[in-house]
Design a protein around this motif. Structure first.
Motif, PDB file in Angstrom:
ATOM      1  N   THR A   1     -35.880  40.912   6.253  1.00  0.00           N
ATOM      2  CA  THR A   1     -35.800  41.208   7.590  1.00  0.00           C
ATOM      3  C   THR A   1     -36.982  41.114   8.251  1.00  0.00           C
ATOM      4  O   THR A   1     -38.065  41.646   7.869  1.00  0.00           O
ATOM      5  N   ILE A   2     -37.019  40.302   9.303  1.00  0.00           N
ATOM      6  CA  ILE A   2     -38.451  40.029  10.178  1.00  0.00           C
ATOM      7  C   ILE A   2     -38.134  40.734  11.747  1.00  0.00           C
ATOM      8  O   ILE A   2     -37.097  40.088  12.284  1.00  0.00           O
ATOM      9  N   GLU A   3     -38.927  41.561  12.094  1.00  0.00           N
ATOM     10  CA  GLU A   3     -38.887  42.151  13.668  1.00  0.00           C
ATOM     11  C   GLU A   3     -40.333  41.951  14.225  1.00  0.00           C
ATOM     12  O   GLU A   3     -41.100  41.804  13.475  1.00  0.00           O
ATOM     13  N   ASN A   4     -39.786  41.461  15.468  1.00  0.00           N
ATOM     14  CA  ASN A   4     -41.111  41.434  16.408  1.00  0.00           C
ATOM     15  C   ASN A   4     -41.845  42.799  16.746  1.00  0.00           C
ATOM     16  O   ASN A   4     -41.071  43.533  16.904  1.00  0.00           O
ATOM     17  N   ILE A   5     -43.104  42.785  16.605  1.00  0.00           N
ATOM     18  CA  ILE A   5     -43.685  44.060  17.189  1.00  0.00           C
ATOM     19  C   ILE A   5     -44.457  43.770  18.386  1.00  0.00           C
ATOM     20  O   ILE A   5     -44.861  42.658  18.659  1.00  0.00           O
ATOM     21  N   PRO A   6     -44.916  45.026  19.222  1.00  0.00           N
ATOM     22  CA  PRO A   6     -45.536  44.846  20.390  1.00  0.00           C
ATOM     23  C   PRO A   6     -46.965  44.316  20.045  1.00  0.00           C
ATOM     24  O   PRO A   6     -47.516  44.291  19.036  1.00  0.00           O
ATOM     25  N   GLU A   7     -47.257  43.847  21.028  1.00  0.00           N
ATOM     26  CA  GLU A   7     -48.591  42.870  21.169  1.00  0.00           C
ATOM     27  C   GLU A   7     -49.593  44.010  20.582  1.00  0.00           C
ATOM     28  O   GLU A   7     -49.564  45.095  21.331  1.00  0.00           O
ATOM     29  N   GLY A   8     -50.663  43.575  19.671  1.00  0.00           N
ATOM     30  CA  GLY A   8     -51.854  44.821  19.583  1.00  0.00           C
ATOM     31  C   GLY A   8     -51.443  45.611  18.220  1.00  0.00           C
ATOM     32  O   GLY A   8     -52.571  46.249  17.778  1.00  0.00           O
ATOM     33  N   SER A   9     -50.212  45.454  17.776  1.00  0.00           N
ATOM     34  CA  SER A   9     -49.709  46.493  16.610  1.00  0.00           C
ATOM     35  C   SER A   9     -50.277  45.753  15.496  1.00  0.00           C
ATOM     36  O   SER A   9     -50.063  44.481  15.404  1.00  0.00           O
ATOM     37  N   GLU A  10     -50.496  46.542  14.540  1.00  0.00           N
ATOM     38  CA  GLU A  10     -50.871  45.983  13.059  1.00  0.00           C
ATOM     39  C   GLU A  10     -49.429  45.657  12.450  1.00  0.00           C
ATOM     40  O   GLU A  10     -48.588  46.304  12.408  1.00  0.00           O
ATOM     41  N   PRO A  11     -49.669  44.383  11.785  1.00  0.00           N
ATOM     42  CA  PRO A  11     -48.233  43.860  11.129  1.00  0.00           C
ATOM     43  C   PRO A  11     -48.088  44.768   9.832  1.00  0.00           C
ATOM     44  O   PRO A  11     -49.134  45.529   9.144  1.00  0.00           O
ATOM     45  N   GLU A  12     -46.836  45.240   9.509  1.00  0.00           N
ATOM     46  CA  GLU A  12     -46.363  45.917   8.552  1.00  0.00           C
ATOM     47  C   GLU A  12     -45.353  45.565   7.519  1.00  0.00           C
ATOM     48  O   GLU A  12     -44.642  44.869   8.078  1.00  0.00           O
ATOM     49  N   ILE A  13     -45.544  45.592   6.236  1.00  0.00           N
ATOM     50  CA  ILE A  13     -44.588  45.063   5.459  1.00  0.00           C
ATOM     51  C   ILE A  13     -44.185  46.403   4.664  1.00  0.00           C
ATOM     52  O   ILE A  13     -44.857  47.167   4.162  1.00  0.00           O
ATOM     53  N   ILE A  14     -42.763  46.604   4.510  1.00  0.00           N
ATOM     54  CA  ILE A  14     -41.964  47.558   3.899  1.00  0.00           C
ATOM     55  C   ILE A  14     -41.107  46.959   2.784  1.00  0.00           C
ATOM     56  O   ILE A  14     -40.425  46.043   3.140  1.00  0.00           O
ATOM     57  N   VAL A  15     -41.201  47.438   1.480  1.00  0.00           N
ATOM     58  CA  VAL A  15     -40.501  47.192   0.523  1.00  0.00           C
ATOM     59  C   VAL A  15     -39.612  48.066  -0.007  1.00  0.00           C
ATOM     60  O   VAL A  15     -39.917  49.225  -0.197  1.00  0.00           O
ATOM     61  N   ARG A  16     -38.267  47.619   0.158  1.00  0.00           N
ATOM     62  CA  ARG A  16     -37.353  48.780  -0.514  1.00  0.00           C
ATOM     63  C   ARG A  16     -36.725  48.305  -1.686  1.00  0.00           C
ATOM     64  O   ARG A  16     -36.069  46.970  -1.692  1.00  0.00           O
ATOM     65  N   CYS A  17     -36.783  48.889  -2.735  1.00  0.00           N
ATOM     66  CA  CYS A  17     -36.193  48.663  -3.763  1.00  0.00           C
ATOM     67  C   CYS A  17     -35.852  49.592  -4.731  1.00  0.00           C
ATOM     68  O   CYS A  17     -36.339  50.826  -4.753  1.00  0.00           O
ATOM     69  N   ASN A  18     -35.028  49.468  -5.899  1.00  0.00           N
ATOM     70  CA  ASN A  18     -34.741  50.358  -6.984  1.00  0.00           C
ATOM     71  C   ASN A  18     -35.745  50.731  -7.914  1.00  0.00           C
ATOM     72  O   ASN A  18     -35.991  51.983  -8.019  1.00  0.00           O
ATOM     73  N   GLU A  19     -36.464  49.647  -8.309  1.00  0.00           N
ATOM     74  CA  GLU A  19     -37.627  49.807  -8.984  1.00  0.00           C
ATOM     75  C   GLU A  19     -38.341  48.699  -9.197  1.00  0.00           C
ATOM     76  O   GLU A  19     -38.049  47.423  -8.713  1.00  0.00           O
ATOM     77  N   ILE A  20     -39.686  48.767  -9.201  1.00  0.00           N
ATOM     78  CA  ILE A  20     -40.804  47.877  -9.206  1.00  0.00           C
ATOM     79  C   ILE A  20     -40.838  47.075 -10.325  1.00  0.00           C
ATOM     80  O   ILE A  20     -41.181  47.325 -11.487  1.00  0.00           O
ATOM     81  N   ASP A  21     -40.415  45.745 -10.299  1.00  0.00           N
ATOM     82  CA  ASP A  21     -40.754  44.846 -11.574  1.00  0.00           C
ATOM     83  C   ASP A  21     -41.896  43.867 -11.533  1.00  0.00           C
ATOM     84  O   ASP A  21     -42.720  44.007 -10.423  1.00  0.00           O
ATOM     85  N   GLU A  22     -42.089  43.165 -12.454  1.00  0.00           N
ATOM     86  CA  GLU A  22     -43.365  42.355 -12.491  1.00  0.00           C
ATOM     87  C   GLU A  22     -43.324  41.175 -11.224  1.00  0.00           C
ATOM     88  O   GLU A  22     -44.327  40.897 -10.562  1.00  0.00           O
ATOM     89  N   SER A  23     -42.237  40.767 -10.890  1.00  0.00           N
ATOM     90  CA  SER A  23     -41.918  39.610  -9.802  1.00  0.00           C
ATOM     91  C   SER A  23     -42.467  40.417  -8.752  1.00  0.00           C
ATOM     92  O   SER A  23     -43.122  39.674  -7.801  1.00  0.00           O
ATOM     93  N   LEU A  24     -41.979  41.552  -8.541  1.00  0.00           N
ATOM     94  CA  LEU A  24     -42.133  42.265  -7.156  1.00  0.00           C
ATOM     95  C   LEU A  24     -43.757  42.524  -6.880  1.00  0.00           C
ATOM     96  O   LEU A  24     -44.312  42.385  -5.810  1.00  0.00           O
ATOM     97  N   LEU A  25     -44.507  42.960  -8.186  1.00  0.00           N
ATOM     98  CA  LEU A  25     -45.741  43.287  -8.159  1.00  0.00           C
ATOM     99  C   LEU A  25     -46.559  41.998  -7.613  1.00  0.00           C
ATOM    100  O   LEU A  25     -47.505  41.945  -6.872  1.00  0.00           O
ATOM    101  N   GLN A  26     -46.194  40.947  -8.318  1.00  0.00           N
ATOM    102  CA  GLN A  26     -46.846  39.570  -8.420  1.00  0.00           C
ATOM    103  C   GLN A  26     -46.768  39.309  -6.599  1.00  0.00           C
ATOM    104  O   GLN A  26     -47.762  38.928  -6.225  1.00  0.00           O
ATOM    105  N   LEU A  27     -45.584  39.555  -5.926  1.00  0.00           N
ATOM    106  CA  LEU A  27     -45.385  39.317  -4.589  1.00  0.00           C
ATOM    107  C   LEU A  27     -46.405  40.161  -3.663  1.00  0.00           C
ATOM    108  O   LEU A  27     -46.940  39.470  -2.953  1.00  0.00           O
TER     109      LEU A  27
END
Length: 145
Positions: free
Chosen positions: A4-30
């Motif tokens: 999901t990609i959302e537009n944020i107000p000008e001047g706000s810091e971009p943020e990435i939120i990761v929701r998962c059941n468990e963190i695996d190696e491929s997610l860590l690599q990403l």
């Protein structure tokens, strides 16, 4: 996987939120890949400082108390020690291949077993790099072999 990609107000810091059941190696690599996209490496040629993208590096090598950065067509000198480069870039697919070499796995074209348990890695630029037998298990683990 849902993205999901959302537009944020000008001047706000971009943020990435990761929701998962468990963190695996491929997610860590990403995650490491996203965090390191802004990391740059300084390579020296004489007095000139060059900014190098770590993804362009084939391998790092220590020779006579100097560390060199090998790219496709150029070689640069680094002010960092080999162990510092190994630590800094291990999450980007780099691994210790021998006492004097840290290799970028993504630049390996093929692997060939050679004498005494060593491997020979043919790189995408045609160079051959040897992987010491003590580091072969690490390579196999990183390649899921």
């Amino acid at each position: 996987m849902k993205i999901t990609i959302e537009n944020i107000p000008e001047g706000s810091e971009p943020e990435i939120i990761v929701r998962c059941n468990e963190i695996d190696e491929s997610l860590l690599q990403l995650i490491y890949s996203i965090k390191s996209s802004s990391k740059k490496l300084i390579g020296l040629t004489g007095l000139q400082m060059n900014i190098i993208n770590p993804k362009d590096v084939f391998y790092f090598e220590a020779v006579d108390n100097k560390v060199f950065i090998y790219c496709k067509e150029k070689v640069y000198e680094s002010r960092l020690r080999l162990y510092e480069l190994e630590t800094e870039y291990e999450n980007l697919g780099f691994f210790r291949a021998s006492k004097s070499t840290v290799l970028n796995i993504s630049k390996i074209k093929s692997l060939n077993p050679v004498f005494y348990g060593k491997f020979e890695a043919l790189l995408l630029n045609g160079e051959k790099v040897y992987i010491s037998r003590q580091y072969v298990p690490i390579l196999k683990k990183k390649l899921n072999l």
